[in-house]
Design a protein around this motif. Structure first.
Motif, PDB file in Angstrom:
ATOM      1  N   LEU A  21     -34.810  -1.390   4.084  1.00 55.10           N
ATOM      2  CA  LEU A  21     -35.904  -2.343   4.023  1.00 55.10           C
ATOM      3  C   LEU A  21     -37.020  -1.951   4.240  1.00 55.10           C
ATOM      4  O   LEU A  21     -37.343  -0.780   4.783  1.00 55.10           O
ATOM      5  CB  LEU A  21     -35.651  -3.757   5.054  1.00 55.10           C
ATOM      6  CG  LEU A  21     -34.579  -4.735   4.748  1.00 55.10           C
ATOM      7  CD1 LEU A  21     -33.298  -3.933   4.615  1.00 55.10           C
ATOM      8  CD2 LEU A  21     -34.542  -5.830   5.278  1.00 55.10           C
ATOM      9  N   GLU A  22     -38.092  -2.674   3.879  1.00 56.75           N
ATOM     10  CA  GLU A  22     -39.455  -2.305   4.049  1.00 56.75           C
ATOM     11  C   GLU A  22     -40.047  -2.162   5.221  1.00 56.75           C
ATOM     12  O   GLU A  22     -41.106  -1.263   5.349  1.00 56.75           O
ATOM     13  CB  GLU A  22     -40.391  -3.446   3.147  1.00 56.75           C
ATOM     14  CG  GLU A  22     -40.202  -3.543   1.792  1.00 56.75           C
ATOM     15  CD  GLU A  22     -40.602  -2.378   0.745  1.00 56.75           C
ATOM     16  OE1 GLU A  22     -41.016  -1.347   1.376  1.00 56.75           O
ATOM     17  OE2 GLU A  22     -40.182  -2.340  -0.470  1.00 56.75           O
ATOM     18  N   ASP A  23     -39.314  -2.722   6.037  1.00 58.07           N
ATOM     19  CA  ASP A  23     -39.878  -2.586   7.766  1.00 58.07           C
ATOM     20  C   ASP A  23     -39.005  -1.400   8.338  1.00 58.07           C
ATOM     21  O   ASP A  23     -38.970  -1.314   9.485  1.00 58.07           O
ATOM     22  CB  ASP A  23     -39.730  -3.724   8.251  1.00 58.07           C
ATOM     23  CG  ASP A  23     -37.966  -4.425   8.430  1.00 58.07           C
ATOM     24  OD1 ASP A  23     -37.346  -3.564   7.722  1.00 58.07           O
ATOM     25  OD2 ASP A  23     -38.008  -5.438   9.037  1.00 58.07           O
ATOM     26  N   GLU A  24     -38.401  -0.521   7.411  1.00 55.71           N
ATOM     27  CA  GLU A  24     -37.665   0.685   7.896  1.00 55.71           C
ATOM     28  C   GLU A  24     -36.281   0.325   8.543  1.00 55.71           C
ATOM     29  O   GLU A  24     -35.416   1.173   8.990  1.00 55.71           O
ATOM     30  CB  GLU A  24     -38.378   1.358   9.154  1.00 55.71           C
ATOM     31  CG  GLU A  24     -39.737   1.924   8.261  1.00 55.71           C
ATOM     32  CD  GLU A  24     -39.595   3.013   7.509  1.00 55.71           C
ATOM     33  OE1 GLU A  24     -38.432   3.768   7.397  1.00 55.71           O
ATOM     34  OE2 GLU A  24     -40.588   3.244   6.590  1.00 55.71           O
ATOM     35  N   SER A  25     -35.943  -1.144   8.579  1.00 55.77           N
ATOM     36  CA  SER A  25     -34.751  -1.678   9.154  1.00 55.77           C
ATOM     37  C   SER A  25     -33.529  -1.195   8.328  1.00 55.77           C
ATOM     38  O   SER A  25     -33.941  -1.009   6.996  1.00 55.77           O
ATOM     39  CB  SER A  25     -34.488  -2.703   9.706  1.00 55.77           C
ATOM     40  OG  SER A  25     -34.662  -3.798   8.696  1.00 55.77           O
ATOM     41  N   GLU A  26     -32.190  -1.007   8.623  1.00 54.43           N
ATOM     42  CA  GLU A  26     -31.188  -0.529   7.903  1.00 54.43           C
ATOM     43  C   GLU A  26     -30.264  -1.690   7.836  1.00 54.43           C
ATOM     44  O   GLU A  26     -30.216  -2.525   8.797  1.00 54.43           O
ATOM     45  CB  GLU A  26     -30.574   0.613   8.435  1.00 54.43           C
ATOM     46  CG  GLU A  26     -31.353   1.937   8.346  1.00 54.43           C
ATOM     47  CD  GLU A  26     -30.667   3.157   8.712  1.00 54.43           C
ATOM     48  OE1 GLU A  26     -29.513   2.988   9.368  1.00 54.43           O
ATOM     49  OE2 GLU A  26     -31.226   4.349   8.662  1.00 54.43           O
ATOM     50  N   GLY A  27     -29.403  -2.005   6.792  1.00 59.08           N
ATOM     51  CA  GLY A  27     -28.511  -3.003   6.604  1.00 59.08           C
ATOM     52  C   GLY A  27     -27.335  -2.516   5.816  1.00 59.08           C
ATOM     53  O   GLY A  27     -27.180  -1.455   5.192  1.00 59.08           O
ATOM     54  N   SER A  28     -26.393  -3.171   5.840  1.00 60.15           N
ATOM     55  CA  SER A  28     -25.250  -3.022   5.009  1.00 60.15           C
ATOM     56  C   SER A  28     -24.497  -4.515   4.527  1.00 60.15           C
ATOM     57  O   SER A  28     -24.961  -5.420   5.144  1.00 60.15           O
ATOM     58  CB  SER A  28     -24.046  -2.418   5.679  1.00 60.15           C
ATOM     59  OG  SER A  28     -23.521  -3.029   6.849  1.00 60.15           O
TER      60      SER A  28
END
Length: 274
Positions: A21-28
């Motif tokens: 994401l734009e805030d550098e967090s990761e997702g799946s």
């Protein structure tokens, strides 16, 4: 593995979506392949939730490679897409939480690197029409496939299969929208999971054809109990490894009916034909 049954083929219907994401967090999250016949031929599309691709800086789609027409278990091929949101075609109704992307250019990108992708698309003709919906019972067994809380078999690249039941009749539009509820454990990462009405004939040793197999829809939201003891539906978030402060999921998932997937594909094809 021989994909000689419906359930085995479903293991290769889903595609894992990894995002930054734009805030550098990761997702799946989860996406899956639908095959749709059109006057210009049969087209394969990847389908997921719109909310899964929004505010994403980059994303990757994880496939199993194909070798001699069979899945090469554990042989991963990831297609990374910069400017991820703009690669997708959203459902023309902004209130419908779906987005699609044609798989053909992704396959070509893989071939350019000497890789064939292995997948099984769900035939859009398995989506029920109005008559088929009304023929269903109020309570039906369902199966959904995806990556709940980011869990999967990383060695063999296998998704997780889960079961439940319908919680509202599929023939009705829940709260007046083309959706229905399921009683099932829906968690972050299940966003975009395909849902099927599936009653296999357990007397058959090899499940080449199920007793009942219907492409029912796509998981899009889960119900939360807030601190005030109110129940509210919210989009199933991508798995970001976070927690939900002051709320808990109550195992009620909201499913967008399969016809909405067909509508998105046909809208894309109309624009492409122009």
């Amino acid at each position: 593995m021989d994909t000689n049954s419906i359930s085995k083929k479903l293991l290769f219907n889903t595609i894992r979506v990894d995002t930054v994401l734009e805030d550098e967090s990761e997702g799946s999250g989860t996406a899956f392949v639908v095959s749709h016949a059109h006057k210009r031929g049969t087209h394969n599309f990847i389908v997921t939730n719109r909310h899964l691709i929004e505010n994403v800086r980059s994303g990757g789609l994880v496939f199993t490679q194909k070798r001699q027409g069979r899945p090469a278990l554990g042989q991963r091929f990831q297609i990374n897409i910069e400017d991820f949101p703009h690669a997708w075609f959203p459902h023309p109704d902004p209130d419908v939480d779906l987005a699609i992307i044609p798989i053909r250019p992704l396959e070509q990108a893989a071939r350019d690197q000497g890789v064939e992708l292995y997948y099984h698309g769900i035939d859009s003709r398995l989506a029920p029409d109005a008559n088929a919906l009304h023929a269903l019972d109020a309570l039906e067994e369902i199966l959904f496939v995806g990556y709940p809380s980011g869990v999967w078999d990383q060695v063999n690249l296998m998704p997780i299969m889960r079961r439940g039941t319908t919680a509202t009749p599929m023939a009705l539009d829940f709260e007046g929208r083309p959706e229905f509820l399921i009683d099932a454990a829906v968690y972050p990462g299940s966003s975009g999971s395909p849902v099927f009405v599936y009653q296999p004939d357990l007397t058959r040793r090899i499940q080449s054809v199920g007793r009942k197999f219907i492409f029912a829809g796509v998981i899009a939201a889960v119900f939360f109990r807030e601190e005030e003891n109110q129940l509210v539906p919210a989009p199933v978030p991508a798995n970001h490894g976070g927690t939900f402060i002051g709320s808990e999921m109550i195992d009620l998932g909201l499913v967008i009916k399969a016809q909405a997937v067909i509508d998105a594909i046909e809208a894309y094809l109309r624009r492409w034909a122009e």
